[in-house]
Design a protein around this motif. Structure first.
Motif, PDB file in Angstrom:
ATOM      1  N   LEU A 156      -5.427   3.689   5.363  1.00 13.35           N
ATOM      2  CA  LEU A 156      -6.198   3.357   3.636  1.00 13.35           C
ATOM      3  C   LEU A 156      -5.632   1.164   4.157  1.00 13.35           C
ATOM      4  O   LEU A 156      -4.593   0.861   4.586  1.00 13.35           O
ATOM      5  CB  LEU A 156      -5.161   3.620   2.684  1.00 13.35           C
ATOM      6  CG  LEU A 156      -4.828   5.082   2.455  1.00 13.35           C
ATOM      7  CD1 LEU A 156      -3.636   5.140   1.160  1.00 13.35           C
ATOM      8  CD2 LEU A 156      -6.695   5.225   2.017  1.00 13.35           C
ATOM      9  N   ASN A 157      -6.521   0.695   3.936  1.00 14.45           N
ATOM     10  CA  ASN A 157      -6.731  -0.809   3.972  1.00 14.45           C
ATOM     11  C   ASN A 157      -7.086  -1.250   2.395  1.00 14.45           C
ATOM     12  O   ASN A 157      -7.766  -1.215   1.862  1.00 14.45           O
ATOM     13  CB  ASN A 157      -7.744  -1.118   4.611  1.00 14.45           C
ATOM     14  CG  ASN A 157      -7.886  -2.447   5.052  1.00 14.45           C
ATOM     15  OD1 ASN A 157      -6.798  -3.287   4.924  1.00 14.45           O
ATOM     16  ND2 ASN A 157      -9.164  -2.851   5.740  1.00 14.45           N
ATOM     17  N   LYS A 158      -5.583  -2.033   2.308  1.00 15.22           N
ATOM     18  CA  LYS A 158      -5.893  -3.056   0.520  1.00 15.22           C
ATOM     19  C   LYS A 158      -5.856  -4.429   1.707  1.00 15.22           C
ATOM     20  O   LYS A 158      -5.094  -4.135   1.837  1.00 15.22           O
ATOM     21  CB  LYS A 158      -4.561  -2.409   0.341  1.00 15.22           C
ATOM     22  CG  LYS A 158      -4.952  -3.252  -1.393  1.00 15.22           C
ATOM     23  CD  LYS A 158      -3.481  -2.868  -2.337  1.00 15.22           C
ATOM     24  CE  LYS A 158      -4.371  -2.358  -3.812  1.00 15.22           C
ATOM     25  NZ  LYS A 158      -4.916  -1.908  -4.053  1.00 15.22           N
TER      26      LYS A 158
ATOM     27  N   VAL B  94       1.032  -1.087  -0.062  1.00 15.99           N
ATOM     28  CA  VAL B  94       0.424  -0.077  -0.274  1.00 15.99           C
ATOM     29  C   VAL B  94       1.032   1.371  -0.263  1.00 15.99           C
ATOM     30  O   VAL B  94       1.829   1.403   1.017  1.00 15.99           O
ATOM     31  CB  VAL B  94      -0.756   0.107   1.192  1.00 15.99           C
ATOM     32  CG1 VAL B  94      -1.563   1.291   1.631  1.00 15.99           C
ATOM     33  CG2 VAL B  94      -1.461  -1.403   1.452  1.00 15.99           C
TER      34      VAL B  94
ATOM     35  N   ALA C 132     -10.882   3.167   1.897  1.00 19.45           N
ATOM     36  CA  ALA C 132     -10.337   4.519   2.803  1.00 19.45           C
ATOM     37  C   ALA C 132     -11.485   4.823   3.629  1.00 19.45           C
ATOM     38  O   ALA C 132     -12.315   4.712   3.624  1.00 19.45           O
ATOM     39  CB  ALA C 132     -10.289   5.160   1.391  1.00 19.45           C
TER      40      ALA C 132
ATOM     41  N   ASP D 280     -10.400  -2.434  -1.138  1.00 16.91           N
ATOM     42  CA  ASP D 280     -10.234  -1.621  -1.218  1.00 16.91           C
ATOM     43  C   ASP D 280     -10.695  -0.708  -0.211  1.00 16.91           C
ATOM     44  O   ASP D 280     -11.878  -0.324  -1.014  1.00 16.91           O
ATOM     45  CB  ASP D 280      -9.192  -0.696  -2.552  1.00 16.91           C
ATOM     46  CG  ASP D 280      -8.469  -0.983  -2.803  1.00 16.91           C
ATOM     47  OD1 ASP D 280      -7.382  -1.433  -2.556  1.00 16.91           O
ATOM     48  OD2 ASP D 280      -8.572  -1.821  -4.088  1.00 16.91           O
TER      49      ASP D 280
ATOM     50  N   GLY E 284     -15.523   1.908   0.728  1.00 12.52           N
ATOM     51  CA  GLY E 284     -14.065   0.946  -0.032  1.00 12.52           C
ATOM     52  C   GLY E 284     -15.093   0.163  -1.107  1.00 12.52           C
ATOM     53  O   GLY E 284     -16.559   0.603  -1.697  1.00 12.52           O
TER      54      GLY E 284
ATOM     55  N   GLY F 299     -16.223   5.156   6.580  1.00 11.74           N
ATOM     56  CA  GLY F 299     -14.942   4.997   5.545  1.00 11.74           C
ATOM     57  C   GLY F 299     -16.028   4.372   3.837  1.00 11.74           C
ATOM     58  O   GLY F 299     -17.221   4.369   4.097  1.00 11.74           O
TER      59      GLY F 299
ATOM     60  N   HIS G 236      -1.511   6.812   7.006  1.00 10.43           N
ATOM     61  CA  HIS G 236      -1.585   8.199   6.675  1.00 10.43           C
ATOM     62  C   HIS G 236      -0.839   8.935   7.301  1.00 10.43           C
ATOM     63  O   HIS G 236      -0.121  10.019   7.553  1.00 10.43           O
ATOM     64  CB  HIS G 236      -2.152   8.064   5.651  1.00 10.43           C
ATOM     65  CG  HIS G 236      -1.694   7.249   4.245  1.00 10.43           C
ATOM     66  ND1 HIS G 236      -0.609   6.859   2.975  1.00 10.43           N
ATOM     67  CD2 HIS G 236      -2.177   5.682   4.114  1.00 10.43           C
ATOM     68  CE1 HIS G 236      -0.771   6.411   2.601  1.00 10.43           C
ATOM     69  NE2 HIS G 236      -1.366   5.701   3.124  1.00 10.43           N
TER      70      HIS G 236
END
Length: 180
Positions: free
Chosen positions: A153-155, A23, A171, A169, A47, A45, A147
């Motif tokens: 941020l999660n992936k 990420v 945010a 994904d 996504g 979030g 961040h």
């Protein structure tokens, strides 16, 4: 013909075994990702789950509510998909070492394992995923990167039998801290 099939399958299999996704912004020397501080309070979030096989996408919104436990964090996730379906998941994370966590959730098989490196938390776990009228066990490799304060941020890579078939994904913005 078998040779061509094998030539196609090997890169797919190797890609599926590659582990957690990278990420943007990962920094091993940054301030550590502290789960019980990062997700304390309320957050939101947006996504999307992307199916790598069909190319389809399923957008969603999620609301978070994190409360501190004696040795970790309880994190409720209320998910609303664009197609109208709703889900609720409640994680119970326990700190097991200076940079490790265990997570439990009703649909998680066994225990989720988390490792922190700098501003990054990597989670690995299996889930009993409801698909139509049946349930399939799939594997998630999540990479969460802090961040800025309150911005994550999660992936995630989603796989079955070691072969990746989707990504998630998200945010995330945490809104307000709350004791607990």
């Amino acid at each position: 013909m078998v040779r061509y099939a094998a030539a196609f399958a090997l890169p797919l299999l190797l890609a599926g075994c590659a582990g957690a996704p990278k990420v943007f912004g990962e920094d091993p020397s940054a301030k550590p990702f502290v789960l019980e501080e990062t997700f304390l309070g309320r957050g939101v979030g947006e996504g999307e789950f992307r199916n790598a096989v069909s190319g389809s996408a399923r957008p969603f919104r999620v609301r978070f509510n994190g409360t501190r436990m004696r040795d970790g964090l309880t994190l409720a996730e209320d998910i609303a998909y664009a197609d109208g379906e709703k889900e609720r998941h409640v994680w119970r994370f326990t700190r097991t070492g200076s940079n490790t966590y265990e997570g439990r959730r009703d649909d998680v098989v066994g225990v989720a394992h988390g490792v922190v490196s700098g501003n990054t938390l990597r989670l690995s776990y299996d889930v009993k995923l409801k698909t139509g009228g049946s349930t399939a066990q799939v594997h998630f490799d999540d990479t969460l990167v802090l961040h800025a304060p309150g911005v994550v941020l999660n992936k995630a890579k989603v796989s079955k039998f070691g072969v990746a078939f989707g990504t998630v994904d998200i945010a995330i913005s945490m809104l307000a801290k709350r004791g607990g």
